[in-house]
Design an enzyme around this catalytic site. Structure first.
Site, PDB file in Angstrom:
ATOM      1  N   GLU A 140      98.429  31.922  10.268  1.00 44.66           N
ATOM      2  CA  GLU A 140      99.454  32.897  10.476  1.00 44.66           C
ATOM      3  C   GLU A 140     100.243  33.233  11.841  1.00 44.66           C
ATOM      4  O   GLU A 140      99.828  32.456  12.742  1.00 44.66           O
ATOM      5  CB  GLU A 140      98.966  34.268   9.872  1.00 44.66           C
ATOM      6  CG  GLU A 140      97.918  34.846  10.821  1.00 44.66           C
ATOM      7  CD  GLU A 140      98.046  36.556  11.007  1.00 44.66           C
ATOM      8  OE1 GLU A 140      99.009  37.083  11.004  1.00 44.66           O
ATOM      9  OE2 GLU A 140      96.957  37.004  10.944  1.00 44.66           O
ATOM     10  N   LYS A 197      89.186  45.637  11.765  1.00 39.57           N
ATOM     11  CA  LYS A 197      89.162  46.579  13.027  1.00 39.57           C
ATOM     12  C   LYS A 197      88.820  47.899  12.541  1.00 39.57           C
ATOM     13  O   LYS A 197      89.355  48.249  11.301  1.00 39.57           O
ATOM     14  CB  LYS A 197      90.247  46.512  13.797  1.00 39.57           C
ATOM     15  CG  LYS A 197      90.587  45.513  14.714  1.00 39.57           C
ATOM     16  CD  LYS A 197      91.312  45.704  15.717  1.00 39.57           C
ATOM     17  CE  LYS A 197      91.819  44.412  16.245  1.00 39.57           C
ATOM     18  NZ  LYS A 197      92.291  43.524  15.524  1.00 39.57           N
ATOM     19  N   ALA A 236      99.603  45.681   2.614  1.00 40.02           N
ATOM     20  CA  ALA A 236      99.856  44.700   1.596  1.00 40.02           C
ATOM     21  C   ALA A 236      98.916  43.220   1.641  1.00 40.02           C
ATOM     22  O   ALA A 236      98.828  42.839   0.534  1.00 40.02           O
ATOM     23  CB  ALA A 236     101.458  44.193   1.658  1.00 40.02           C
TER      24      ALA A 236
HETATM   25  N1  PSU Z   1      94.780  42.337  12.589  1.00 41.97           N
HETATM   26  C1  PSU Z   1      94.626  41.817  14.076  1.00 41.97           C
HETATM   27  N2  PSU Z   1      95.678  40.975  14.473  1.00 41.97           N
HETATM   28  C2  PSU Z   1      96.861  40.996  13.838  1.00 41.97           C
HETATM   29  C3  PSU Z   1      96.995  41.633  12.666  1.00 41.97           C
HETATM   30  C4  PSU Z   1      95.931  42.508  12.100  1.00 41.97           C
HETATM   31  O1  PSU Z   1      93.718  42.039  14.452  1.00 41.97           O
HETATM   32  O2  PSU Z   1      97.850  40.285  14.422  1.00 41.97           O
HETATM   33  C5  PSU Z   1      98.404  41.494  11.738  1.00 41.97           C
HETATM   34  C6  PSU Z   1      98.003  40.286  10.769  1.00 41.97           C
HETATM   35  O3  PSU Z   1      99.354  39.692  10.549  1.00 41.97           O
HETATM   36  C7  PSU Z   1      97.951  41.426   9.444  1.00 41.97           C
HETATM   37  C8  PSU Z   1      98.979  42.501   9.979  1.00 41.97           C
HETATM   38  O4  PSU Z   1      98.446  40.664   8.273  1.00 41.97           O
HETATM   39  O5  PSU Z   1      98.849  42.625  11.107  1.00 41.97           O
HETATM   40  C9  PSU Z   1      98.800  43.665   9.023  1.00 41.97           C
HETATM   41  O6  PSU Z   1      99.819  44.537   9.220  1.00 41.97           O
HETATM   42  P1  PSU Z   1      99.933  45.985   8.239  1.00 41.97           P
HETATM   43  O7  PSU Z   1      98.584  46.911   8.622  1.00 41.97           O
HETATM   44  O8  PSU Z   1     101.262  46.612   8.942  1.00 41.97           O
HETATM   45  O9  PSU Z   1      99.766  45.465   6.954  1.00 41.97           O
END
Ligand code: PSU
Ligand code: MN
Length: 306
Positions: free
Chosen positions: A26, A160, A142
């Protein structure tokens, strides 16, 4: 029609033509997950670890109206330095492509793009999940919905404890997502090997996991398998220490009224600051470990299929 939006790097196109195992990566982890220049260094080294294991890396992003499958060095650098890359979740996908803006893909949209490109393995650090305080704001990433529907298998180090881990597991169960503990009975909590939350399925070899995935596909069951791989012992952080930091960062986010898609990047940056970079080192180490296991899994799966 879809084809006109997909743009493959030469390395990935060659891998497709030669029927080699491919592992997606990603880009939000690069643009919004880590500071520059460590983010670019992490991205490069993650790719090289995947190559060492006999698979081909495909970092995914949205650029110039194209869904890029595999990035060149200069493109990694651009993403790593960019201050205004969009964090593209499913709802933002069409806009990011049509506006020709620079878009970093999250777990959800990397899964979407990987499936469009015919790639079935994807390595990351941590997934999004059910946020703490869900009962008030209904904030669920999502990423979880995508795992339920999109046939891409995701290797991560759990989630986390900025998230509500038991609710995240419940959500995944309800939506039919198989969650595997690789060599662990418990859901890993990203910075720590353990979370205190039992998993339903532990498997100790990549061959066994590959066999479950191959069978799932034979049975035409939709969705991805989530493989949770604990951070290596020597890199894990003390649980009480990191939980204290996370609690402080959560309070800061609340005080500063951070909401929606800004929450996760805010928390990640805040944790890096409060730990003096110790969390960043742990984060990078667990991504490398996931890259190794994810590539081995893609190779094992490839061996079953060929
Ligand atoms: N957790 C991490 N590093 C990240 C992310 C999550 O330790 O970079 C990023 C990933 O791209 C994940 C996104 O898909 O955050 C999730 O964001 P949200 O909680 O807004 O869906
Ligand atoms: Mn959210």
């Amino acid at each position: 029609m879809l084809k006109k939006y997909l743009s493959f790097s030469k390395e990935v196109q060659d891998a497709i033509d030669a029927n080699q195992p491919i592992v997606a990566l990603e880009s939000t982890i690069i643009s919004h997950g880590m500071p520059y220049p460590q983010n670019v260094e992490m991205a490069r080294k993650t790719e090289s670890i995947i190559r060492e294991q006999g698979a081909v890396p495909a970092t995914i992003a949205i650029m110039d109206g194209k869904i890029k499958i595999g990035l060149e060095e200069s493109e990694l650098e651009l993403l790593g330095q960019s201050k205004d890359a969009l964090k593209v979740s499913r709802r933002d996908f069409a806009y990011a492509v049509s506006s020709k803006k620079l878009g970093a893909t999250t777990v959800a949209t990397t899964m979407m793009a990987a499936e469009m490109a015919g790639i079935h393995f994807f390595v990351t650090g941590g997934i999004g999940g059910v946020h703490r305080g869900y009962e008030d704001h209904m904030d669920v990433s999502a990423d979880l919905e995508e795992l339920a529907h999109t046939n891409v298998n995701v290797i991560c180090a759990g989630a986390k404890s900025i998230l509500d881990l038991p609710r995240t597991l419940e959500y995944l169960e309800t939506h039919g997502v198989t969650v595997v503990g690789y060599g662990t009975d418990e859901l890993p909590a990203f910075f720590t090997r353990k979370s205190g939350h039992k998993l339903n399925l532990r498997l100790d070899t990549v061959e066994e996991i590959a066999s479950v995935i191959a069978t799932k596909d034979d049975l035409e069951l939709p969705g991805g398998v989530l493989i949770t791989n604990p951070i290596p012992e020597e890199h894990q952080l003390d649980r009480d220490y990191i939980d204290g930091i996370i609690a402080q960062a959560t309070q800061d986010a609340e005080d500063q009224h951070v909401v929606g898609k800004d929450i996760t990047p805010f928390m990640l940056a805040s944790i890096v600051k409060k730990t003096d970079g110790k969390s960043l080192e742990a984060n990078i180490a667990l991504v490398y470990n996931n890259a190794k296991v994810g590539a081995q899994l893609a190779v094992a799966h490839h061996n079953i299929k060929n």
